[in-house]
Design an enzyme around this catalytic site. Structure first.
Site, PDB file in Angstrom:
ATOM      1  N   LYS A 130      16.023  21.649 -10.997  1.00 14.05           N
ATOM      2  CA  LYS A 130      15.484  20.387 -11.134  1.00 14.05           C
ATOM      3  C   LYS A 130      16.020  19.333 -11.949  1.00 14.05           C
ATOM      4  O   LYS A 130      16.692  19.924 -12.913  1.00 14.05           O
ATOM      5  CB  LYS A 130      13.978  20.500 -11.892  1.00 14.05           C
ATOM      6  CG  LYS A 130      13.195  21.339 -10.821  1.00 14.05           C
ATOM      7  CD  LYS A 130      11.794  21.264 -10.912  1.00 14.05           C
ATOM      8  CE  LYS A 130      11.219  19.791 -10.727  1.00 14.05           C
ATOM      9  NZ  LYS A 130       9.974  19.341 -11.013  1.00 14.05           N
ATOM     10  N   GLU A 174       9.081   8.231 -16.003  1.00 15.36           N
ATOM     11  CA  GLU A 174       7.878   8.632 -16.251  1.00 15.36           C
ATOM     12  C   GLU A 174       7.401   8.010 -17.374  1.00 15.36           C
ATOM     13  O   GLU A 174       6.001   7.490 -17.530  1.00 15.36           O
ATOM     14  CB  GLU A 174       7.520  10.125 -16.139  1.00 15.36           C
ATOM     15  CG  GLU A 174       7.970  10.870 -14.831  1.00 15.36           C
ATOM     16  CD  GLU A 174       7.969  12.283 -14.795  1.00 15.36           C
ATOM     17  OE1 GLU A 174       7.000  12.856 -14.552  1.00 15.36           O
ATOM     18  OE2 GLU A 174       8.877  12.957 -15.445  1.00 15.36           O
ATOM     19  N   HIS A 187       0.860  -1.234  -0.045  1.00 12.17           N
ATOM     20  CA  HIS A 187      -0.074  -0.002   0.041  1.00 12.17           C
ATOM     21  C   HIS A 187       0.929   1.260   0.005  1.00 12.17           C
ATOM     22  O   HIS A 187       0.109   2.276   0.564  1.00 12.17           O
ATOM     23  CB  HIS A 187      -0.866  -0.083   1.222  1.00 12.17           C
ATOM     24  CG  HIS A 187      -1.611  -1.307   1.143  1.00 12.17           C
ATOM     25  ND1 HIS A 187      -2.867  -1.438   0.778  1.00 12.17           N
ATOM     26  CD2 HIS A 187      -1.578  -2.338   1.948  1.00 12.17           C
ATOM     27  CE1 HIS A 187      -3.462  -2.605   1.013  1.00 12.17           C
ATOM     28  NE2 HIS A 187      -2.451  -3.143   1.871  1.00 12.17           N
TER      29      HIS A 187
END
Ligand code: ARG
Length: 457
Positions: A278, A285, A151
């Site tokens: 960044k 992704e 989970h």
């Protein structure tokens, strides 16, 4: 001469043409034509002289295609017609003899099955390469503890090697599925003609041998209608891409500052156009998002095949873009996964810190009670009460006093504190396939054996 009075509507021509995408089948088309011409001559269906002319012409066509000089004409409907058209330009009317005892229906099925066979083989190599990288990274991180999750909540500690090997086994099954798809490509459609066979005593076994098939397809009707092999490839590719999407998802999470478990290689990361600090995990992704695209192609081809009357129908031309885009997508995804797995660097301290959350050992305390005779369900309740006491008072499980323990169960003694000592957690998972080091070492050994084996055996 043509049987039509009117030319094709230009929009129909655009709809009907496949040259834009099926030109990638040219290597298969040339090889099969060569084998076909040789067979026609061996059976006396064309003369040896015509065969030699055809083979010479095909060689020139091949050279032009290889070097990118081949000029496709706007009237070339598909790759088969383009090659035959240019062959005839090169060698004259003899070019028209190549299509003796052959239809585009068995021709296209043959090109496609040869193409699929080669891609299923490539996929086995690419999955094996990724398996090897995972194995190597597992060996390098054999005893690095990390939290295992359910989970997405910290559940029980495991070794990073064990977690990486989970992907190894997923890929091993993928490789078997691609081997299965490859075996589905072992029967030659060519010789089936349009659907019923041809009016010549051809030698299909000779062509099969020449093209590396195990045998000719036994039923001409099935031979021109069959696209199962493409479904099998797409099915294997869907499962494989889905596995890679899970890897991608974990790399995205793990490389975030919040987790801080790993840093992705620069070569597989992107910058931001506005935020200079960044480092974005774009490749990981995309691994996530490419998978549904492959699955959609599987579903798309099922849609094409569904309720399709035998035998060849133009619907079947729509098999190709599903297959081709899935092939390209999967090959890229496997390359990206390999690049990231090979280059990712893990942060031992962060992993260990996260694995050091003592609550993660709650199951081990329950098992201690079980070893002392308490039924597991009851033990679960006792430990839940201990966790509540600790969490409510802002303490760790090991901060609880012997009196607090005794209040929950008289079976709890000093052993409780030993079970909570970190070293104990991982090494207590001694069952086969578990995370204790001797078991992970066993697993590495069988992974090495599987990697060296040919798939599907
Ligand atoms: N371009 C066609 C395809 O991809 C080739 C076969 C055409 N056959 C026919 N009878 N129209 O399926």
């Amino acid at each position: 001469m043509s049987r039509f009075h009117e030319p094709q509507h230009p929009d129909f021509a655009r709809m009907n043409t496949s040259i834009g995408f099926d030109r990638r089948l040219w290597p298969q088309d040339i090889v099969q034509s060569r084998a076909h011409a040789a067979m026609l001559a061996s059976r006396g269906i064309i003369s040896d002289e015509d065969r030699d002319t055809l083979l010479r012409g095909l060689e020139e066509v091949q050279r032009e295609l290889e070097q990118g000089h081949f000029v496709f004409s706007p009237d070339d409907e598909d790759v088969h017609m383009a090659i035959e058209r240019h062959l005839t330009e090169l060698v004259g009317a003899v070019g028209g003899r190549l299509h003796t005892a052959r239809s585009r229906n068995d021709q296209v099925a043959t090109d496609l099955v040869m193409y699929t066979c080669a891609r299923a083989r490539d996929a086995q190599q690419a999955t094996a390469r990724l398996m090897a990288a995972l194995l190597e990274r597992a060996e390098q991180h054999l005893d690095w503890p990390m939290p295992g999750y359910t989970h997405l909540q910290r559940a029980q500690p495991v070794y990073l090697s064990h977690h990486l090997l989970a992907y190894f086994w997923m890929l091993a099954r993928d490789r078997e599925r691609f081997a299965f798809a490859e075996r589905q490509c072992s029967r030659l459609p060519l010789g089936a003609g349009a659907l019923a066979g041809v009016n010549f005593d051809t030698d299909r076994e000779m062509v099969a041998r020449e093209l590396g098939f195990a045998e000719p397809a036994p039923n001409s009707i099935d031979a021109v209608s069959n696209r199962d092999f493409a479904l099998d490839y797409l099915s294997a590719a869907s499962t494989c891409a889905t596995h890679l999407s899970r890897l991608g998802a974990e790399l995205v999470l793990w490389s975030s500052v919040e987790f801080g478990f790993c840093e992705l290689p620069d070569a597989w990361s992107a910058g931001s156009s506005i935020m200079p600090q960044k480092k974005n995990p774009d490749a990981a992704e995309l691994l996530r998002a490419k998978a549904p695209r492959v699955v959609a192609h599987l579903s798309g081809l099922h849609g094409v095949m569904h309720a399709l009357p035998l035998t060849y129908n133009k619907d079947l031309q729509e098999d190709k873009e599903h297959l081709f885009d899935a092939v390209d997508t999967l090959e890229l995804a496997l390359a990206a996964a390999h690049g990231m797995v090979s280059g990712v660097s893990f942060d031992r301290e962060r992993l260990e810190q996260a694995a050091g959350d003592e609550l993660i050992a709650a199951t081990d305390v329950a098992d201690l009670l079980v070893r002392r005779g308490m039924p597991f369900r009851e033990a679960h309740g006792v430990v839940a009460a201990l966790v509540r006491t600790a969490v409510d008072s802002g303490r760790r499980l090991s901060d609880l006093t012997p009196e607090e323990l005794a209040a929950q169960s008289e079976l709890l003694d000093d052993e409780y504190y030993k079970v909570l000592a970190r070293e104990h957690w991982l090494e207590s998972k001694v069952s086969m396939g578990g995370t204790a080091l001797p078991r992970v070492r066993e697993q590495l050994q069988s992974a090495r054996t599987v990697l060296e084996q040919a798939p599907g055996h």
